[in-house]
Structure formats: structure tokens, C-alpha cells
Design a protein around this motif. Structure first.
Motif, short mmCIF file in Angstrom:
data_model
loop_
_atom_site.label_atom_id
_atom_site.label_comp_id
_atom_site.label_asym_id
_atom_site.label_seq_id
_atom_site.Cartn_x
_atom_site.Cartn_y
_atom_site.Cartn_z
N GLU A 1 0.83 -1.21 0.00
CA GLU A 1 0.00 0.00 0.00
C GLU A 1 0.87 1.26 0.00
OE1 GLU A 1 -3.69 1.98 2.52
OE2 GLU A 1 -3.37 -0.18 2.55
N LEU A 2 1.99 1.21 0.71
CA LEU A 2 2.90 2.36 0.73
C LEU A 2 3.44 2.65 -0.67
CD1 LEU A 2 4.99 1.82 4.00
CD2 LEU A 2 3.60 3.82 3.44
N VAL A 3 3.88 1.61 -1.36
CA VAL A 3 4.41 1.80 -2.72
C VAL A 3 3.35 2.42 -3.62
CG1 VAL A 3 5.19 0.61 -4.81
CG2 VAL A 3 6.15 -0.01 -2.59
N ASP A 4 2.14 1.87 -3.55
CA ASP A 4 1.05 2.36 -4.40
C ASP A 4 0.71 3.82 -4.07
OD1 ASP A 4 -1.08 1.88 -6.36
OD2 ASP A 4 -2.41 2.17 -4.62
N SER A 5 0.57 4.14 -2.78
CA SER A 5 0.16 5.48 -2.38
C SER A 5 1.26 6.51 -2.60
CB SER A 5 -0.25 5.49 -0.89
OG SER A 5 -1.35 4.64 -0.68
N VAL A 6 2.49 6.17 -2.21
CA VAL A 6 3.59 7.12 -2.36
C VAL A 6 3.87 7.38 -3.83
CG1 VAL A 6 6.05 7.50 -1.93
CG2 VAL A 6 4.63 6.51 -0.14
#
Length: 471
Positions: free
Chosen positions: A409-414
Motif C-alpha cells: 500500500e505504501l508503494v502504491d500510495s507514495v
């Protein structure tokens, strides 16, 4: 000072003045003039040009009506380059004597209503300038164009004896009469001999550099010509030592100047490039340098000091590559490598033992690379996973599966929220910080560890954002 600095300076300036950049050789307000090859890093390639294009840039720079206004130069346009309209020179490289006078003269040519030339000094050459001007004045305005040759020969002989002293006990002269294969093997043995001495590498590299400079000034004196083959061999050994044992981040900022290198190359024989892997008796490795077969070859090398330095250099380069992708991994492996080398330099363990430790590190690096695949994570997701898992309590509380979800989720959001200028805009950084903390809270990441995790994630974002923005 270096080609790396040229590329970095160009990037820094064009980030402030993006309209100055233009890929077209005939356009743009700023260019880099330096040598290069296809093996140079990708970020340098735009600055690597052939002679015809460099000549084109020279003509553009001499034209006062051309838009080209700023040129970053590394060891080019050294002599005989006249640009009357040039008015400002920024110096970040040590210079002295007639070289300094010649450089300053380039901005002090009479042109139209130009009142004079401006030299912007970044490292303190005022004393050198005073001395150069004093010599110029004492010589009736002619300056001292050359060093007394007898003086140069005396210095050359002194430096020659220093190099001979370091190689005392090793029959290097026998390598002057053998074929290429035997010569390469002999160079490997010479490196082993040098590396086995206390501070041998450092002393040898410095001594050969000093000898090369003195030799260049002494040519074509008969005493210089009498040792040219030996000087050539010394330089081959030096080149092989640097290539095998010195990582790119450790390369000295200064070496023999371009003009000296050119003179040396014309005066010596036996200037073939030595392949360090072939010299050491190894097959040249492919991209997978950490394979069991290659590590076994390194372990079996009879020249243990050379094997150690070669493996150390390969690991340093591998760690540097990882730094561009995974902050946590590169930091951990760098510390492991430093600790192993510290024990070796303190004579706590022998070369053969430290080779075993480096091989163990190499295998750990290989396994770390495969771990992402086992977890079902992409390379970017693995980097964020490692940042989150750096805190052991978080792993215990949340478990691997939850950390994997957070990383994804971090990769997608950032990735969706990062902007070209995020690292320079405080409000953009603050927005990313809030975003990261929100995701960590959502999954119940331990509150006492959130701040450190956030900083690691932002640090990880910084090393990856250039790839993301480009894509």
C-alpha cells in the motif's frame, strides 16, 4: 575535479534553470565538455560526445552571439583554447604556475567593452596566483615555460628508487620480456606482493603517480628513455591495482593531469589494458558475480591478498548499486563489510579468514536479493518492507503478512503522490509524511516505532523517487 562532479553540477544547475538544458548539441545555454565511453554511468551519457561534437561546442562557445553561455569542463580545452568574449571563470580545482596563468589569461582577453576578466575562486588559489604572477613579472612578462630538465631528471630518479624499493624482492624486470599471458599473471603476482606489505597499496599508488609526473617532465632525456619500459610496467600494475581494489566511491579526486597522461602514453611501451580477472586467473564474471562458482574461484586463488581486495571491491560496487534501491539492505551490508575489513586491517584475522567472511557476506546479499521473490513482493515493495521490518517489535506484533500489505500500500500510495520537486518542497514532504503515518496507523504499526519507520520510508522514497518520476 572529476567527471562525476561535472555531471552532478550540470544536474544541479539545470534543476534551478531547466530552460538552459537542451539535448540538441546546437542548442542550450549550458553544456559539459569531458571525455567518456559507453561503459560510463547512464546519467553521464548525455555528456559523452565525440570529437566532432566537442569541436562544434567549442565553435559555439567562441561565438559571442550564440546562446551557449556556461561550460563545465574536465581536463579539456587545456591549451591553445582562445575565447576573447569569455569573461568569468569558476575554479574548483587546484592549479598553480604557468597552468594557472594560462587559465586566467583565457578570461582576460580584450574584447569589445569588456572591462576585464573575473575569476571566482572556490578553494583558495590566491597564494598560488601571487607566486605565478611573481614568476611572470620576474621573467619580464614571458613566464617560465618549462622546468629545468636536469632538475626533473633528478626528481625522476628519486621517485624511481622509491618504486623500486616497494618492489624490492620481486623480480619485476622479468615481466618486460615475457608474452602477454605471462605478463598478466606476473602483474597479478606483483599486486599480491604489494598488498602483502604494510600500507603497500597506498604507498605504491602514490609513488607511481609521482614518478609518472617527473618522468613526463624529464622526457626525452636519455635517462628517462632508459627506464620508460619499467615506468610503463609500473603504471600497468598501478592501473590493475586501482581497477581491482578501489571502488568508484574511493577513487582519488586527483591523478596525473591529462597533459601528463598523454605525454606518458606516447613515451612508454607496453600500454595494453590489463583485465584484472584474467590476470588473477579468473573467468570474467557475468552480472551474477555472487554465484557459488565464482566465489569458489576466488577462494581458491593462491594470491590471497589480491583475492581479498578484488572481492572487497566487487562487494562495495554491489552495495552501491543496492543503495539506489534499498537503503536498509545497503546500510546493513556496508556495516558488515566494514567490520570484516576492520578486523583484517587490525591484523585480528588473516587474509584467508577475511575472504571466508566476505564470501559469507556475498551469499547473504544473494539471499537478500531472492527474499523479495519468496515474499511475493516487487523490488520496490521489498525495499519498503525492509524499512518497516527494521524494527523487530513491529515484526513480532504484526507478522510478515501484514507488513507485506503495508509495504504494497505504501508503494502504491507514495508512487501516486510523489512529485518531481517533492524533496525540495516542505509542504510536499509534509503531505507524504502524513500519508505514511496514516497507513501505519491503519494497520496498527506500533506507535512508539512509527516516527523512525516514517523517516526510513521517506529516506527509501528519496532513493526511488527519481525512477518513479521518470516513469
Amino acid at each position: 575535479m572529476s567527471r562525476r562532479i561535472c555531471a552532478a553540477m550540470y544536474k544541479a544547475i539545470t534543476s534551478i534553470r531547466p530552460d538552459w538544458h537542451n539535448k540538441d548539441h546546437t542548442k542550450g545555454k549550458i553544456k559539459v565538455v569531458m571525455t567518456g565511453s559507453a561503459s560510463d554511468p547512464p546519467e553521464w551519457q548525455q555528456h559523452v560526445r565525440n570529437k566532432a561534437v566537442r569541436d562544434l561546442l567549442a565553435r559555439r562557445f567562441k561565438d559571442p552571439d550564440d546562446e551557449l553561455q556556461l561550460v563545465i569542463v574536465r581536463d579539456m580545452w587545456l591549451t591553445g583554447f582562445d575565447v576573447p568574449c569569455l569573461h568569468t571563470m569558476y575554479i574548483d580545482k587546484p592549479m598553480s604556475g604557468h597552468n594557472l596563468m594560462q587559465a586566467i589569461a583565457r578570461v582576460n582577453r580584450v574584447f569589445r567593452d569588456k572591462p576585464g576578466g573575473l575569476v571566482v575562486d572556490y578553494l583558495g588559489i590566491a597564494d598560488s596566483l601571487k607566486r605565478a604572477l611573481a614568476v611572470y613579472a620576474e621573467s619580464g612578462g614571458r613566464g617560465m615555460a618549462a622546468v629545468d630538465q636536469a632538475e626533473a631528471v633528478a626528481v625522476m630518479k628519486e621517485k624511481y628508487e622509491v618504486v623500486q624499493g616497494i618492489l624490492h624482492g620481486f623480480d619485476y624486470r622479468s615481466l618486460l620480456k615475457v608474452d602477454t599471458t605471462a605478463r598478466m599473471q606476473g602483474i597479478a603476482e606483483a599486486m599480491e606482493f604489494i598488498l602483502s606489505q604494510e600500507d603497500g597499496k597506498k604507498r605504491y599508488l602514490q609513488a607511481v603517480t609521482e614518478l609518472s609526473k617527473a618522468f613526463a617532465l624529464a622526457v626525452p632525456h636519455e635517462e628517462a628513455l632508459g627506464i620508460r619500459d619499467e615506468v610503463g610496467l609500473f603504471q600497468e600494475i598501478r592501473t590493475a591495482l586501482v581497477k581491482a581494489t578501489v571502488s568508484s566511491s574511493e577513487r582519488p579526486l586527483e591523478d596525473v593531469e591529462a597533459a601528463v597522461r598523454q605525454l606518458i602514453s606516447k613515451a612508454i611501451s607496453g600500454t595494453e589494458v590489463v583485465d584484472i580477472f584474467a590476470a588473477a586467473g579468473l573467468d570474467k564474471p557475468d552480472i551474477s558475480i555472487l554465484s557459488d562458482e565464482f566465489l569458489a574461484e576466488v577462494r581458491a586463488l593462491p594470491q590471497k591478498n589480491l583475492a581479498l581486495e578484488t572481492l572487497k571491491k566487487l562487494l562495495q560496487d554491489e552495495i552501491k548499486v543496492r543503495l539506489r534501491k534499498n537503503v536498509v539492505q545497503s546500510r546493513a551490508f556496508s556495516e558488515m563489510l566494514e567490520e570484516a575489513m576492520r578486523k583484517y586491517h587490525n591484523r585480528a584475522i588473516a587474509a584467508a579468514q577475511v575472504i571466508e567472511e566476505l564470501i559469507a557476506i556475498a551469499k547473504e546479499m544473494r539471499e537478500a536479493q531472492r527474499r523479495g521473490e519468496k515474499l511475493g513482493l516487487s523490488e520496490d515493495e521489498t525495499a519498503f518492507y525492509d524499512a518497516l521490518a527494521a524494527n523487530e517489535s513491529a515484526v513480532e506484533v504484526l507478522g510478515n503478512e501484514t507488513l507485506k500489505k503495508i509495504a504494497q500500500e505504501l508503494v502504491d500510495s507514495v508512487r501516486k503522490n510523489v512529485t518531481v520537486d517533492w524533496s525540495r518542497r516542505e509542504n510536499a514532504r509534509a503531505h507524504l509524511r502524513v500519508l505514511v503515518k496514516r497507513i501505519l496507523r491503519k494497520y496498527g504499526y506500533p506507535p512508539d516505532k512509527q516516527e523512525k519507520a516514517t523517516e526510513l520510508v521517506l529516506e527509501q522514497t528519496e532513493v526511488l523517487c527519481s525512477d518513479w518520476v521518470a516513469s
